[in-house]
Enzyme design. Structure first.
Site, PDB file in Angstrom:
ATOM      1  N   LYS A  82       0.835  -1.215   0.000  1.00  0.00           N
ATOM      2  CA  LYS A  82       0.000   0.000   0.000  1.00  0.00           C
ATOM      3  C   LYS A  82       0.863   1.255   0.000  1.00  0.00           C
ATOM      4  O   LYS A  82       0.638   2.188  -0.762  1.00  0.00           O
ATOM      5  CB  LYS A  82      -0.900  -0.018   1.248  1.00  0.00           C
ATOM      6  CG  LYS A  82      -1.483   1.330   1.603  1.00  0.00           C
ATOM      7  CD  LYS A  82      -2.217   1.312   2.918  1.00  0.00           C
ATOM      8  CE  LYS A  82      -1.402   1.559   4.161  1.00  0.00           C
ATOM      9  NZ  LYS A  82      -1.155   2.942   4.550  1.00  0.00           N
ATOM     10  N   ASN A  83       1.882   1.293   0.871  1.00  0.00           N
ATOM     11  CA  ASN A  83       2.662   2.514   1.027  1.00  0.00           C
ATOM     12  C   ASN A  83       3.645   2.753  -0.118  1.00  0.00           C
ATOM     13  O   ASN A  83       4.300   3.798  -0.160  1.00  0.00           O
ATOM     14  CB  ASN A  83       3.392   2.516   2.374  1.00  0.00           C
ATOM     15  CG  ASN A  83       2.419   2.751   3.524  1.00  0.00           C
ATOM     16  OD1 ASN A  83       1.247   3.080   3.294  1.00  0.00           O
ATOM     17  ND2 ASN A  83       2.888   2.565   4.752  1.00  0.00           N
TER      18      ASN A  83
ATOM     19  N   ARG B  43      -4.411  10.470   5.178  1.00  0.00           N
ATOM     20  CA  ARG B  43      -3.388  11.510   5.223  1.00  0.00           C
ATOM     21  C   ARG B  43      -2.468  11.477   4.011  1.00  0.00           C
ATOM     22  O   ARG B  43      -1.955  12.509   3.589  1.00  0.00           O
ATOM     23  CB  ARG B  43      -2.522  11.342   6.469  1.00  0.00           C
ATOM     24  CG  ARG B  43      -3.267  11.215   7.744  1.00  0.00           C
ATOM     25  CD  ARG B  43      -2.306  11.012   8.856  1.00  0.00           C
ATOM     26  NE  ARG B  43      -1.314  12.078   8.870  1.00  0.00           N
ATOM     27  CZ  ARG B  43      -1.510  13.268   9.390  1.00  0.00           C
ATOM     28  NH1 ARG B  43      -2.642  13.552   9.978  1.00  0.00           N
ATOM     29  NH2 ARG B  43      -0.565  14.178   9.332  1.00  0.00           N
TER      30      ARG B  43
ATOM     31  N   CYS C 204      -4.156  12.678  14.026  1.00  0.00           N
ATOM     32  CA  CYS C 204      -4.632  11.315  13.744  1.00  0.00           C
ATOM     33  C   CYS C 204      -4.424  10.452  14.982  1.00  0.00           C
ATOM     34  O   CYS C 204      -3.799  10.888  15.954  1.00  0.00           O
ATOM     35  CB  CYS C 204      -3.952  10.799  12.496  1.00  0.00           C
ATOM     36  SG  CYS C 204      -2.807   9.485  12.608  1.00  0.00           S
TER      37      CYS C 204
ATOM     38  N   ARG D 152       1.348  14.316  13.573  1.00  0.00           N
ATOM     39  CA  ARG D 152       1.708  14.117  12.168  1.00  0.00           C
ATOM     40  C   ARG D 152       1.550  15.374  11.298  1.00  0.00           C
ATOM     41  O   ARG D 152       0.784  15.390  10.334  1.00  0.00           O
ATOM     42  CB  ARG D 152       0.911  12.950  11.577  1.00  0.00           C
ATOM     43  CG  ARG D 152       1.115  11.668  12.363  1.00  0.00           C
ATOM     44  CD  ARG D 152       0.401  10.516  11.753  1.00  0.00           C
ATOM     45  NE  ARG D 152       1.062  10.034  10.553  1.00  0.00           N
ATOM     46  CZ  ARG D 152       0.557   9.096   9.755  1.00  0.00           C
ATOM     47  NH1 ARG D 152      -0.601   8.563  10.019  1.00  0.00           N
ATOM     48  NH2 ARG D 152       1.215   8.699   8.695  1.00  0.00           N
TER      49      ARG D 152
ATOM     50  N   ILE E  96       2.714  18.334   8.484  1.00  0.00           N
ATOM     51  CA  ILE E  96       3.447  18.244   7.214  1.00  0.00           C
ATOM     52  C   ILE E  96       4.326  19.487   7.009  1.00  0.00           C
ATOM     53  O   ILE E  96       4.593  19.900   5.890  1.00  0.00           O
ATOM     54  CB  ILE E  96       2.504  18.013   6.000  1.00  0.00           C
ATOM     55  CG1 ILE E  96       1.437  19.110   5.895  1.00  0.00           C
ATOM     56  CG2 ILE E  96       1.854  16.642   6.048  1.00  0.00           C
ATOM     57  CD1 ILE E  96       0.769  19.152   4.502  1.00  0.00           C
ATOM     58  N   ASP E  97       4.740  20.066   8.151  1.00  0.00           N
ATOM     59  CA  ASP E  97       5.551  21.287   8.080  1.00  0.00           C
ATOM     60  C   ASP E  97       6.843  21.090   7.285  1.00  0.00           C
ATOM     61  O   ASP E  97       7.285  21.978   6.559  1.00  0.00           O
ATOM     62  CB  ASP E  97       5.869  21.774   9.512  1.00  0.00           C
ATOM     63  CG  ASP E  97       6.555  20.699  10.353  1.00  0.00           C
ATOM     64  OD1 ASP E  97       6.121  19.529  10.293  1.00  0.00           O
ATOM     65  OD2 ASP E  97       7.535  21.012  11.056  1.00  0.00           O
TER      66      ASP E  97
ATOM     67  N   ASP F  89       5.543   0.534  12.054  1.00  0.00           N
ATOM     68  CA  ASP F  89       4.332  -0.134  11.548  1.00  0.00           C
ATOM     69  C   ASP F  89       4.248  -1.603  11.963  1.00  0.00           C
ATOM     70  O   ASP F  89       3.257  -2.270  11.659  1.00  0.00           O
ATOM     71  CB  ASP F  89       4.262  -0.020  10.015  1.00  0.00           C
ATOM     72  CG  ASP F  89       3.928   1.383   9.561  1.00  0.00           C
ATOM     73  OD1 ASP F  89       3.488   2.193  10.391  1.00  0.00           O
ATOM     74  OD2 ASP F  89       4.115   1.677   8.365  1.00  0.00           O
TER      75      ASP F  89
ATOM     76  N   ARG G   9      -8.119  -0.703   5.289  1.00  0.00           N
ATOM     77  CA  ARG G   9      -7.345   0.356   4.631  1.00  0.00           C
ATOM     78  C   ARG G   9      -6.030  -0.169   4.088  1.00  0.00           C
ATOM     79  O   ARG G   9      -5.500   0.374   3.125  1.00  0.00           O
ATOM     80  CB  ARG G   9      -7.036   1.486   5.632  1.00  0.00           C
ATOM     81  CG  ARG G   9      -8.246   2.259   6.059  1.00  0.00           C
ATOM     82  CD  ARG G   9      -7.846   3.421   6.912  1.00  0.00           C
ATOM     83  NE  ARG G   9      -6.893   4.265   6.186  1.00  0.00           N
ATOM     84  CZ  ARG G   9      -6.347   5.364   6.674  1.00  0.00           C
ATOM     85  NH1 ARG G   9      -6.648   5.758   7.891  1.00  0.00           N
ATOM     86  NH2 ARG G   9      -5.495   6.078   5.961  1.00  0.00           N
TER      87      ARG G   9
HETATM   88  N1  EPU Z   1       6.953  14.638  10.860  1.00  0.00           N
HETATM   89  C1  EPU Z   1       6.964  15.975  11.199  1.00  0.00           C
HETATM   90  N2  EPU Z   1       6.789  16.884  10.193  1.00  0.00           N
HETATM   91  C2  EPU Z   1       6.620  16.515   8.891  1.00  0.00           C
HETATM   92  C3  EPU Z   1       6.622  15.152   8.567  1.00  0.00           C
HETATM   93  C4  EPU Z   1       6.782  14.230   9.585  1.00  0.00           C
HETATM   94  O1  EPU Z   1       7.108  16.344  12.362  1.00  0.00           O
HETATM   95  O2  EPU Z   1       6.474  17.408   8.030  1.00  0.00           O
HETATM   96  C5  EPU Z   1       7.108  13.631  11.943  1.00  0.00           C
HETATM   97  C6  EPU Z   1       5.850  12.772  12.115  1.00  0.00           C
HETATM   98  O3  EPU Z   1       4.889  13.397  12.926  1.00  0.00           O
HETATM   99  C7  EPU Z   1       6.422  11.507  12.723  1.00  0.00           C
HETATM  100  C8  EPU Z   1       7.799  11.391  12.040  1.00  0.00           C
HETATM  101  O4  EPU Z   1       8.103  12.703  11.540  1.00  0.00           O
HETATM  102  O5  EPU Z   1       6.576  11.686  14.084  1.00  0.00           O
HETATM  103  C9  EPU Z   1       7.878  10.411  10.895  1.00  0.00           C
HETATM  104  O6  EPU Z   1       6.772  10.581  10.039  1.00  0.00           O
HETATM  105  P1  EPU Z   1       6.792  10.280   8.488  1.00  0.00           P
HETATM  106  O7  EPU Z   1       6.623  11.567   7.755  1.00  0.00           O
HETATM  107  O8  EPU Z   1       7.965   9.444   8.121  1.00  0.00           O
HETATM  108  O9  EPU Z   1       5.460   9.419   8.316  1.00  0.00           O
HETATM  109  P2  EPU Z   1       4.516   9.449   7.068  1.00  0.00           P
HETATM  110  O10 EPU Z   1       5.329   9.673   5.849  1.00  0.00           O
HETATM  111  O11 EPU Z   1       3.356  10.326   7.334  1.00  0.00           O
HETATM  112  C10 EPU Z   1       4.718   6.914   6.472  1.00  0.00           C
HETATM  113  C11 EPU Z   1       3.775   5.751   6.342  1.00  0.00           C
HETATM  114  C12 EPU Z   1       3.274   5.366   7.727  1.00  0.00           C
HETATM  115  C13 EPU Z   1       4.479   4.986   8.581  1.00  0.00           C
HETATM  116  C14 EPU Z   1       5.458   6.154   8.644  1.00  0.00           C
HETATM  117  C15 EPU Z   1       6.730   5.836   9.393  1.00  0.00           C
HETATM  118  C16 EPU Z   1       2.823   6.079   4.142  1.00  0.00           C
HETATM  119  C17 EPU Z   1       1.654   6.417   3.309  1.00  0.00           C
HETATM  120  N3  EPU Z   1       2.676   6.147   5.470  1.00  0.00           N
HETATM  121  O12 EPU Z   1       3.968   7.970   7.062  1.00  0.00           O
HETATM  122  O13 EPU Z   1       2.439   4.227   7.543  1.00  0.00           O
HETATM  123  O14 EPU Z   1       4.066   4.677   9.881  1.00  0.00           O
HETATM  124  O15 EPU Z   1       5.827   6.540   7.295  1.00  0.00           O
HETATM  125  O16 EPU Z   1       7.373   4.757   8.846  1.00  0.00           O
HETATM  126  O17 EPU Z   1       3.869   5.724   3.611  1.00  0.00           O
HETATM  127  C18 EPU Z   1       0.718   2.725   8.056  1.00  0.00           C
HETATM  128  O18 EPU Z   1       0.893   2.194   6.945  1.00  0.00           O
HETATM  129  O19 EPU Z   1      -0.005   2.212   8.943  1.00  0.00           O
HETATM  130  C19 EPU Z   1       1.368   3.988   8.353  1.00  0.00           C
HETATM  131  C20 EPU Z   1       0.963   4.787   9.347  1.00  0.00           C
END
Ligand code: EPU
Length: 433
Positions: free
Chosen positions: A22-23, A96, A120, A125, A127-128, A308, A400
């Site tokens: 999925k990811n 998201r 969430c 989480r 996206i800054d 995960d 999902r």
């Molecule tokens: N973070 C920030 N600011 C940002 C981006 C991230 O503070 O702009 C923080 C997040 O809050 C978190 C950490 O950085 O504490 C890591 O987050 P990351 O951005 O890597 O997570 P993501 O890209 O939103 C993806 C997967 C998640 C998985 C995480 C970590 C996808 C679609 N989602 O999320 O998958 O847990 O990486 O490996 O690829 C799942 O599949 O159940 C799932 C939640």
């Protein structure tokens, strides 16, 4: 809302086949926004998040053909102009990862409006970091009425050092940089296999990318990308979930069509716990004798132990003799499953970001509530070894990201049925063998 009814006690015996990741499929679908030619993706899993991404792309004007028959699992996406460059709140709030479209949209159309995702179940989480990186690429970004709006006539190259490692941030900005002017260098990137898989697709679309899968990625922008065909990698988290199921139930389970090399940290940990693993190039056989030992886990970015897999590992830890300390370093609130596991009799103490699990405990079936995707998987695992019947509510979370998990589990001997609110009372489950 559907529920799962699980009767525990059966060892899992046989073979399960792993679906596409999925990811990896979600960013690959977003990448189709970068070209007006068709992008054909194979091995796309039949899960709800993929349907959501499809709806999002269709809203933007893309043609998306999604075929989920037994042999194909293929989607063909074509995004011709005009593109409605907006991701509405109604879709972003349900997934998201919708925000992945921000980078490709601004690169292709010069303007994008995407709803901010909000909090969430597993953490804030934000996206800054995505936004900061797009600004470095020359986009002007504003936030209003819950939406982020990015504009740029032409993105330009930049040197980006990520403040912290972000998977979708790395993916989004890598996509945007493919059409930027000049060479973008990103440091401290996510090294997840899904990032490398996306780069492989982008390269076959004509992008010039080096280093994806390492901490430093270089992207030399090109004027345009073209269509391509790409096969999505197998899902490493589903793989890990089934391997844990085999180990916990004392079964003999072969998990095929997977990439064990993407699961190094988990497989090492399971070996430490005493699981017997036979690892081949594309399959893992796990033979459990019901005797597992406790071991500590710290979640980390890839190639560390995946966050995960933390919830599923916690279910296993309840069946391991001794004390396991599980530390969650990626998300600040990813222990909701612990409370439900405790309702099933698990001995778990939560101390901030650490869960201390004492095993082995005989779990007992109960009515439990799934709070997010991986938490639901952990409850299913616990239910497989619990005494009696467990009813897991809100399994839309599991839909999902896991393709027909109940059918796959049933095919290897588990007693799991899905009941819908609209369905008559479920058929009785046989007692465990
Ligand atoms: N973070 C920030 N600011 C940002 C981006 C991230 O503070 O702009 C923080 C997040 O809050 C978190 C950490 O950085 O504490 C890591 O987050 P990351 O951005 O890597 O997570 P993501 O890209 O939103 C993806 C997967 C998640 C998985 C995480 C970590 C996808 C679609 N989602 O999320 O998958 O847990 O990486 O490996 O690829 C799942 O599949 O159940 C799932 C939640």
């Amino acid at each position: 809302m559907d529920k799962f009814v699980v009767r525990g006690g059966n060892p899992l015996l046989g073979t399960v086949r792993i679906s596409g990741a999925k990811n990896a499929a979600l960013p690959a679908m977003a990448a189709a926004l970068l070209t007006d030619e068709p992008v054909v993706l194979e091995n796309v899993p039949e899960v709800r998040d993929i349907q959501t991404m499809r709806r999002l792309l269709v809203e933007m004007g893309a043609e998306v053909e999604l075929r989920h028959d037994r042999t194909h699992h293929r989607t063909t996406i074509q995004c011709c102009e005009p593109i409605r460059a907006e991701a509405p709140y109604e879709l972003v709030k349900t997934m998201r990862a919708s925000t992945l479209v921000l980078g490709p949209l601004v690169a292709r159309t010069g303007c994008a409006r995407v709803s901010l995702p909000g909090g969430c179940a597993i953490g804030a989480r934000p996206i800054d970091l995505h936004i900061k990186a797009l600004q470095k690429l020359g986009a002007s970004v504003s936030q209003e009425h819950g939406y982020v709006e990015a504009r740029a006539e032409q993105l330009r190259s930049a040197h980006i050092v990520w403040d912290r490692i972000t998977v979708t941030g790395t993916e989004e900005v890598m996509m945007a940089a493919t059409l930027a002017d000049g060479e973008t260098v990103m440091e401290n990137c996510a090294r997840e296999p899904e990032v490398a898989d996306l780069a492989e697709l982008l390269i076959s679309m004509g992008a010039q990318i080096q280093g994806a899968g390492t901490a430093t990625i270089r992207v030399r922008g090109v004027p345009r990308l073209h269509g391509a065909r790409h096969r999505i990698i197998p899902d490493r988290i589903s793989t890990g979930t089934f391997v844990i199921a085999g180990a916990m139930t004392g079964g003999d389970l072969t998990v095929e069509n997977c990439r064990p090399r993407h699961l190094g940290a988990l497989l090492e940990k399971l070996a430490e716990c005493g699981a017997v693993l036979h690892v081949e190039d594309e399959s893992i056989r796990v033979v459990g004798d019901g005797r597992l030992l406790a071991a500590d886990v710290n979640t980390e970015e890839y190639p560390g132990f995946p966050t995960d897999m933390q919830a599923q590992y916690m279910a296993l830890a309840t069946q391991a003799a001794g004390t396991s300390m599980i530390t969650e370093n990626i998300f600040e609130n990813r222990f909701l499953h612990a409370l439900e596991l405790m309702r099933m009799g698990a001995s778990i103490k939560l101390e901030g970001r650490r869960a201390v699990v004492h095993g082995k405990t005989q779990l007992s079936g109960a009515a439990v509530l799934a709070s997010d995707l991986r938490a639901s998987a952990s409850l299913v695992l616990a239910a497989l070894v619990a005494d009696g019947e467990t009813i897991i509510d809100r399994v839309y979370h599991i839909d999902r990201g896991y393709e027909r998990i109940e059918e796959k589990l049933r095919s290897v001997g588990a007693q799991v049925i899905r009941v819908g609110e609209m369905l008559p009372k479920r058929a009785a489950l046989a007692p465990a063998q």
